[in-house]
Each structure stands twice: as structure tokens, then as C-alpha cells.
Design a protein around this motif. Structure first.
Motif, PDB file in Angstrom:
ATOM      1  N   LYS A  78      -2.957  15.501   1.630  1.00 45.18           N
ATOM      2  CA  LYS A  78      -3.948  16.408   1.036  1.00 45.18           C
ATOM      3  C   LYS A  78      -3.757  16.512  -0.466  1.00 45.18           C
ATOM      4  CE  LYS A  78      -4.635  19.228   5.203  1.00 45.18           C
ATOM      5  NZ  LYS A  78      -4.424  20.551   5.844  1.00 45.18           N
ATOM      6  N   GLN A  79      -2.505  16.539  -0.919  1.00 46.42           N
ATOM      7  CA  GLN A  79      -2.240  16.605  -2.359  1.00 46.42           C
ATOM      8  C   GLN A  79      -2.755  15.354  -3.067  1.00 46.42           C
ATOM      9  OE1 GLN A  79       2.072  17.888  -1.515  1.00 46.42           O
ATOM     10  NE2 GLN A  79       1.772  18.579  -3.604  1.00 46.42           N
ATOM     11  N   VAL A  80      -2.540  14.189  -2.454  1.00 46.67           N
ATOM     12  CA  VAL A  80      -3.000  12.944  -3.072  1.00 46.67           C
ATOM     13  C   VAL A  80      -4.519  12.948  -3.203  1.00 46.67           C
ATOM     14  CG1 VAL A  80      -3.228  10.444  -2.716  1.00 46.67           C
ATOM     15  CG2 VAL A  80      -1.023  11.564  -2.341  1.00 46.67           C
ATOM     16  N   VAL A  81      -5.197  13.431  -2.163  1.00 46.06           N
ATOM     17  CA  VAL A  81      -6.657  13.459  -2.190  1.00 46.06           C
ATOM     18  C   VAL A  81      -7.171  14.481  -3.206  1.00 46.06           C
ATOM     19  CG1 VAL A  81      -8.705  14.082  -0.839  1.00 46.06           C
ATOM     20  CG2 VAL A  81      -6.946  12.601   0.159  1.00 46.06           C
ATOM     21  N   GLN A  82      -6.589  15.668  -3.166  1.00 51.05           N
ATOM     22  CA  GLN A  82      -7.129  16.760  -3.992  1.00 51.05           C
ATOM     23  C   GLN A  82      -6.664  16.691  -5.445  1.00 51.05           C
ATOM     24  OE1 GLN A  82      -6.122  20.386  -1.919  1.00 51.05           O
ATOM     25  NE2 GLN A  82      -7.247  19.772  -0.080  1.00 51.05           N
TER      26      GLN A  82
ATOM     27  N   THR B 188      -6.040   5.720   6.793  1.00 51.99           N
ATOM     28  CA  THR B 188      -5.972   5.898   5.342  1.00 51.99           C
ATOM     29  C   THR B 188      -5.414   7.271   5.009  1.00 51.99           C
ATOM     30  OG1 THR B 188      -8.178   6.885   5.184  1.00 51.99           O
ATOM     31  CG2 THR B 188      -8.037   4.466   5.078  1.00 51.99           C
ATOM     32  N   VAL B 189      -5.039   7.440   3.752  1.00 46.73           N
ATOM     33  CA  VAL B 189      -4.508   8.736   3.321  1.00 46.73           C
ATOM     34  C   VAL B 189      -5.600   9.799   3.440  1.00 46.73           C
ATOM     35  CG1 VAL B 189      -5.039   8.377   0.874  1.00 46.73           C
ATOM     36  CG2 VAL B 189      -3.161   9.899   1.530  1.00 46.73           C
ATOM     37  N   ALA B 190      -6.861   9.393   3.237  1.00 47.56           N
ATOM     38  CA  ALA B 190      -7.972  10.341   3.361  1.00 47.56           C
ATOM     39  C   ALA B 190      -8.150  10.766   4.812  1.00 47.56           C
ATOM     40  CB  ALA B 190      -9.254   9.713   2.829  1.00 47.56           C
ATOM     41  N   ALA B 191      -8.019   9.815   5.732  1.00 49.85           N
ATOM     42  CA  ALA B 191      -8.160  10.134   7.156  1.00 49.85           C
ATOM     43  C   ALA B 191      -7.065  11.100   7.600  1.00 49.85           C
ATOM     44  CB  ALA B 191      -8.100   8.850   7.984  1.00 49.85           C
ATOM     45  N   LEU B 192      -5.854  10.881   7.104  1.00 45.75           N
ATOM     46  CA  LEU B 192      -4.755  11.782   7.464  1.00 45.75           C
ATOM     47  C   LEU B 192      -4.983  13.177   6.882  1.00 45.75           C
ATOM     48  CD1 LEU B 192      -2.026  12.404   8.677  1.00 45.75           C
ATOM     49  CD2 LEU B 192      -0.946  11.439   6.635  1.00 45.75           C
ATOM     50  N   ALA B 193      -5.477  13.225   5.654  1.00 43.19           N
ATOM     51  CA  ALA B 193      -5.706  14.515   5.011  1.00 43.19           C
ATOM     52  C   ALA B 193      -6.723  15.346   5.789  1.00 43.19           C
ATOM     53  CB  ALA B 193      -6.186  14.300   3.573  1.00 43.19           C
ATOM     54  N   GLN B 194      -7.703  14.693   6.388  1.00 49.98           N
ATOM     55  CA  GLN B 194      -8.783  15.402   7.085  1.00 49.98           C
ATOM     56  C   GLN B 194      -8.456  15.705   8.544  1.00 49.98           C
ATOM     57  OE1 GLN B 194     -12.090  12.733   6.683  1.00 49.98           O
ATOM     58  NE2 GLN B 194     -12.268  13.014   4.450  1.00 49.98           N
TER      59      GLN B 194
ATOM     60  N   TYR C 126      -5.070  13.944  -6.977  1.00 54.16           N
ATOM     61  CA  TYR C 126      -5.068  12.623  -7.613  1.00 54.16           C
ATOM     62  C   TYR C 126      -6.269  11.777  -7.218  1.00 54.16           C
ATOM     63  CZ  TYR C 126      -0.238  13.708  -8.886  1.00 54.16           C
ATOM     64  OH  TYR C 126       0.887  14.295  -9.409  1.00 54.16           O
ATOM     65  N   GLY C 127      -7.298  12.404  -6.657  1.00 53.63           N
ATOM     66  CA  GLY C 127      -8.515  11.670  -6.314  1.00 53.63           C
ATOM     67  C   GLY C 127      -8.295  10.575  -5.283  1.00 53.63           C
ATOM     68  N   GLY C 128      -7.246  10.704  -4.478  1.00 53.74           N
ATOM     69  CA  GLY C 128      -7.000   9.732  -3.421  1.00 53.74           C
ATOM     70  C   GLY C 128      -6.141   8.549  -3.844  1.00 53.74           C
ATOM     71  N   GLU C 129      -5.749   8.513  -5.134  1.00 57.13           N
ATOM     72  CA  GLU C 129      -4.891   7.430  -5.622  1.00 57.13           C
ATOM     73  C   GLU C 129      -3.488   7.974  -5.891  1.00 57.13           C
ATOM     74  OE1 GLU C 129      -5.823   4.261  -5.884  1.00 57.13           O
ATOM     75  OE2 GLU C 129      -7.861   4.742  -5.176  1.00 57.13           O
ATOM     76  N   PHE C 130      -2.476   7.367  -5.241  1.00 60.95           N
ATOM     77  CA  PHE C 130      -1.103   7.847  -5.419  1.00 60.95           C
ATOM     78  C   PHE C 130      -0.670   7.752  -6.886  1.00 60.95           C
ATOM     79  CE2 PHE C 130       1.076   8.437  -1.285  1.00 60.95           C
ATOM     80  CZ  PHE C 130       0.048   8.084  -0.430  1.00 60.95           C
ATOM     81  N   PRO C 131       0.072   8.756  -7.368  1.00 55.38           N
ATOM     82  CA  PRO C 131       0.699   8.615  -8.684  1.00 55.38           C
ATOM     83  C   PRO C 131       1.753   7.514  -8.650  1.00 55.38           C
ATOM     84  CG  PRO C 131       1.543  10.548  -7.554  1.00 55.38           C
ATOM     85  CD  PRO C 131       0.413  10.013  -6.713  1.00 55.38           C
TER      86      PRO C 131
ATOM     87  N   ASP D  37       0.848  -1.191   0.000  1.00 56.60           N
ATOM     88  CA  ASP D  37       0.000   0.000   0.000  1.00 56.60           C
ATOM     89  C   ASP D  37       0.888   1.248   0.000  1.00 56.60           C
ATOM     90  OD1 ASP D  37      -1.540   2.235   0.806  1.00 56.60           O
ATOM     91  OD2 ASP D  37      -2.988   0.930   1.809  1.00 56.60           O
ATOM     92  N   PRO D  38       0.744   2.108  -1.021  1.00 56.11           N
ATOM     93  CA  PRO D  38       1.645   3.271  -1.103  1.00 56.11           C
ATOM     94  C   PRO D  38       1.552   4.201   0.106  1.00 56.11           C
ATOM     95  CG  PRO D  38      -0.187   3.460  -2.663  1.00 56.11           C
ATOM     96  CD  PRO D  38      -0.209   2.060  -2.132  1.00 56.11           C
ATOM     97  N   TYR D  39       0.391   4.276   0.738  1.00 53.77           N
ATOM     98  CA  TYR D  39       0.266   5.086   1.957  1.00 53.77           C
ATOM     99  C   TYR D  39       1.129   4.502   3.069  1.00 53.77           C
ATOM    100  CZ  TYR D  39      -1.850   7.109   6.186  1.00 53.77           C
ATOM    101  OH  TYR D  39      -2.055   7.732   7.391  1.00 53.77           O
ATOM    102  N   HIS D  40       1.120   3.196   3.198  1.00 49.10           N
ATOM    103  CA  HIS D  40       1.949   2.535   4.208  1.00 49.10           C
ATOM    104  C   HIS D  40       3.435   2.763   3.919  1.00 49.10           C
ATOM    105  CE1 HIS D  40      -1.555  -0.519   4.981  1.00 49.10           C
ATOM    106  NE2 HIS D  40      -1.844   0.703   5.365  1.00 49.10           N
ATOM    107  N   ILE D  41       3.782   2.679   2.643  1.00 47.78           N
ATOM    108  CA  ILE D  41       5.193   2.883   2.271  1.00 47.78           C
ATOM    109  C   ILE D  41       5.611   4.331   2.530  1.00 47.78           C
ATOM    110  CG2 ILE D  41       6.919   2.618   0.454  1.00 47.78           C
ATOM    111  CD1 ILE D  41       5.489   0.015   1.314  1.00 47.78           C
ATOM    112  N   LEU D  42       4.752   5.269   2.145  1.00 46.06           N
ATOM    113  CA  LEU D  42       5.060   6.681   2.383  1.00 46.06           C
ATOM    114  C   LEU D  42       5.247   6.956   3.874  1.00 46.06           C
ATOM    115  CD1 LEU D  42       5.311   9.700   1.723  1.00 46.06           C
ATOM    116  CD2 LEU D  42       2.803   9.826   1.775  1.00 46.06           C
TER     117      LEU D  42
END
Length: 367
Positions: free
Chosen positions: A100-104, A67-73, A106-111, A35-40
Motif C-alpha cells: 500500500k505504501q508503494v502504491v500510495q 502485482t504490488v497493486a493487486a496485493l495492495a487492494q 511512490y505511485g506504484g514504483e518501488f524506491p 522485479d522488486p515486488y518479486h524480490i520483496l
DNA sequence: TATCCGTGGTG
DNA sequence: TCACCAAGGAT
């Protein structure tokens, strides 16, 4: 640096490394999935920080922000609280900004590419390569301190790894060696090797799976590599730490958003090196009163001559002389500050040096 | 490019 | 006590 190895030798190198990794790789929390969020999260925490230190922080942080969304919020102060004690606090702020950048953007999906990942806040060449290779199977080098050490020894590279431009020498070399089928495992195998047989201190190169490829081992010069210029000694900075108590609690101020210990909460500090000769107690009282906008409020100082608390950072050593004062409560509306009961300190994100000050006060019977 | 940014472990 | 190190990045 051009590699003059045959294709067969390159294949043998990859096989020796990955076979060893398949047998001996460490079981780490962030290796349960890709999971890229876990790796990041893990790569950010691991910057300049040891694995054993990171593991409990990683588990708690993921539990807190799954999740990346939970962290962004999340509220920023809660993110800082989860980072408390880990150091290099700007990492936490950049990490949330990246979420926040990933969510806003890239729609929540890592590049998937290193170039795109590199644009996210707090992601540099190493972390971009790590995520691209581990999460997305891209043949990108992930050059950390381990990779610098391992490859400097393997090829007896004399370039100073403390200089930024040296990175390209290693990057070019690793791109010729990285396994295009398993780039993430290749990078992680190098890191495991760099933290075991090829560690900085007391290495055991004879038992390394790459011993036969290691030019420094074969010439008995392992400890000559990597070449790294030395850092300067930290400068001593003396402070007064103001322990101002009122019926509403202790005065804590939030550090500025940039610089040392950004956004964290501490007792107010007065830089003695900027006070020049203002070391007498009456002058100190004046400075304290000025700092806290205390005009008209009587202060009683005690133990101004106690032994200072020392705390060493990478570039500074703070010597903190505790100065205690009893005060009436006063309005703090215009300051990034608040009165906090001692029992509520733990609700705020405090740097380790602040915890040292609290411990010193408790040992002295105060607080 | 050189400097800044934390903390804990180790010999 | 001290120097160095540990999955670096921003400015």
C-alpha cells in the motif's frame, strides 16, 4: 573493522566468488527476473524460513497476487489465507502494508535506495539491502544468517552475532568487499555459499571457492564460528481448548491483531496458568460459560482428561487439553467469533496448532 | 537492548 | 526427546 587487503586481493576474492556463482548458482523462482515486488515477496517469506518451504508459498502467492497493486487492494483475510502455515504472521500484514505504501507514496514504483526501502513496513536492514542490491544494483550489504556465518569464518570474527550491535562490524567489512559492478550477485553468492560449503552443520570448507581466503579454514577452526549466544528454552503454557459445538457448527474465535498467531482463527483458549486452582470440571464450565457469554445454556463436557496436544513455538510450548461441549447456538454479534461447519474450516486462515487440534479430534472420533 | 514472533527439518 | 537452525523485523 578495517580491511588491510590489497586491491588485487580484493579483486581476486570477488572473482573467485562470482565465477563460482556463475557456475553453481541455484535456480530459484525469484531469480527469474529482478522485479522488486518479486524480490520483496521472496525476501519476506525467506525471513527465518528455509528455501524449500518458501518455494510453493511463493509461487502460489504470486499467482494469487500477481502485482504490488493487486496485493495492495486485496482483502486482508485472503492475504492471511495465502500465508497460512508459513508462520510469523505479522510478516503478511506488514507486506501488504508495504504494498500500500508503494502504491500510495511512490505511485506504484518501488524506491531504489536502501534508506527509502527501509521506511517501508516490514523492511529492515537485511531486506532493504537485498532489494536495493538485487533489484536496483545498489552496492548495499544484505546481511542475513548466511552472511554472518560466512564472514565470521572468513575473518575469524569473535563478536556475538546474536547482539544487534554486531551487525555494524559486518556491515563495515562487507562494504569494503562488495563488488560495485555486481552487488546483487555478490550478496546472493554469499547466501548460496552459506547454504552449501559454508553451511552451519557439517560444512565442507575445503571445497569452498573462498577456501584460500578463509582464515578459519586455514587455521582449522571453522566450527568455532560464528560466535552466537544461546537462546532460552520455551516456557510451558497450559491451556484448555474449548470445542463448543452447536447446530450451526463449531465456535471459532479470531486471535487479537497483535501477539501470538495474530488475526488467525482458533478454538477459544483458556489460560490455565491464570485460572490458578480452577481446574475442576465445574469451575471449568463456569469459566467457559463466562468466556463465551453462555449464561443459561447447558454444556455437556466430555473427555476433559484426555492427553494434551503439544505445540512448540520459539518462546512458548503450549499444552492444550481439549474440552468438548455441546451447546445451543447463541448470538456471537459482539465477539470476533463465529460458528463454522467443520467442512468450512479450510476457508479461514488457521495456525498449525489449530490444525493439530482438529486432527486430534478426528482421531478421537469427534468431528 | 532484550524479547517476542511460527514452522519444519536435522542430527 | 531435544537443541539448533533457516535469505529477520518490530517493539
Amino acid at each position: 573493522m578495517a580491511l588491510n587487503w590489497s586491491e588485487e586481493k580484493i579483486a581476486a576474492f570477488r572473482k573467485a566468488l562470482l565465477d563460482w556463482y556463475d557456475q553453481e548458482k541455484r535456480d530459484l523462482p525469484w531469480r527469474r527476473d529482478h522485479d522488486p515486488y518479486h524480490i520483496l515477496l521472496s525476501e519476506t517469506m525467506l525471513q527465518q524460513t528455509q528455501v524449500a518451504t518458501v518455494i510453493p508459498y511463493y509461487n502460489h502467492f504470486l499467482q494469487r497476487f500477481p502485482t504490488v497493486a493487486a496485493l495492495a487492494q486485496a482483502p486482508e483475510d485472503q492475504v492471511m489465507k495465502a500465508w497460512e502455515g508459513l508462520g510469523y504472521y505479522s510478516r503478511a500484514r506488514h507486506l501488504q502494508q508495504a504494498a500500500k505504501q508503494v502504491v500510495q507514496d511512490y505511485g506504484g514504483e518501488f524506491p531504489h535506495t536502501a534508506a527509502e526501502l527501509r521506511q517501508l513496513s516490514g523492511i529492515g536492514p537485511y531486506t532493504a539491502g537485498a532489494i536495493a542490491s538485487i533489484a536496483f544494483n545498489q552496492p548495499e550489504p544484505a546481511i542475513d544468517g548466511n552472511a554472518f556465518r560466512v564472514f565470521a569464518r572468513l575473518f575469524k570474527i569473535d563478536a556475538d552475532i546474536a547482539k544487534p550491535q554486531t551487525r555494524q562490524v559486518f556491515d563495515q567489512l562487507i562494504r569494503q568487499l562488495i563488488d560495485p559492478q555486481r552487488p546483487g550477485d555478490f550478496n546472493q553468492a554469499i547466501m548460496d555459499l552459506g547454504s552449501s560449503y559454508m553451511r552451519a552443520k557439517d560444512p565442507d570448507p575445503a571445497h569452498s571457492p573462498l577456501a584460500a581466503f578463509d582464515q578459519s579454514y586455514l587455521s582449522d577452526t571453522v566450527l568455532d564460528y560464528p560466535v552466537k549466544s544461546k537462546k532460552k528454552k520455551p516456557v510451558v503454557v497450559p491451556y484448555f481448548a474449548l470445542v463448543i459445538h452447536s447446530p450451526q457448527g463449531y465456535l471459532l474465535v479470531q486471535r487479537p491483531r497483535t501477539g501470538m498467531l495474530a488475526d488467525l482463527w482458533m478454538f477459544p483458549l483458556i489460560d490455565r496458568s491464570e485460572l490458578e486452582a480452577a481446574l475442576e470440571v465445574d469451575q471449568l464450565i463456569e469459566a467457559a460459560a463466562q468466556f463465551a457469554a453462555l449464561s443459561g445454556v447447558a454444556l455437556k463436557f466430555a473427555d476433559a482428561g484426555a492427553k494434551p496436544v503439544r505445540h512448540t513455538f520459539t518462546h512458548q510450548q503450549w499444552q492444550l487439553t481439549l474440552v468438548e461441549a455441546e451447546s445451543a447456538a447463541f448470538d456471537l454479534a459482539v465477539l470476533p467469533a463465529k460458528w463454522v461447519k467443520a467442512a468450512d474450516f479450510e476457508k479461514l486462515a488457521l495456525p498449525t496448532v489449530q490444525k493439530k487440534l482438529v486432527a486430534a479430534l478426528k482421531a478421537g472420533g469427534a468431528l
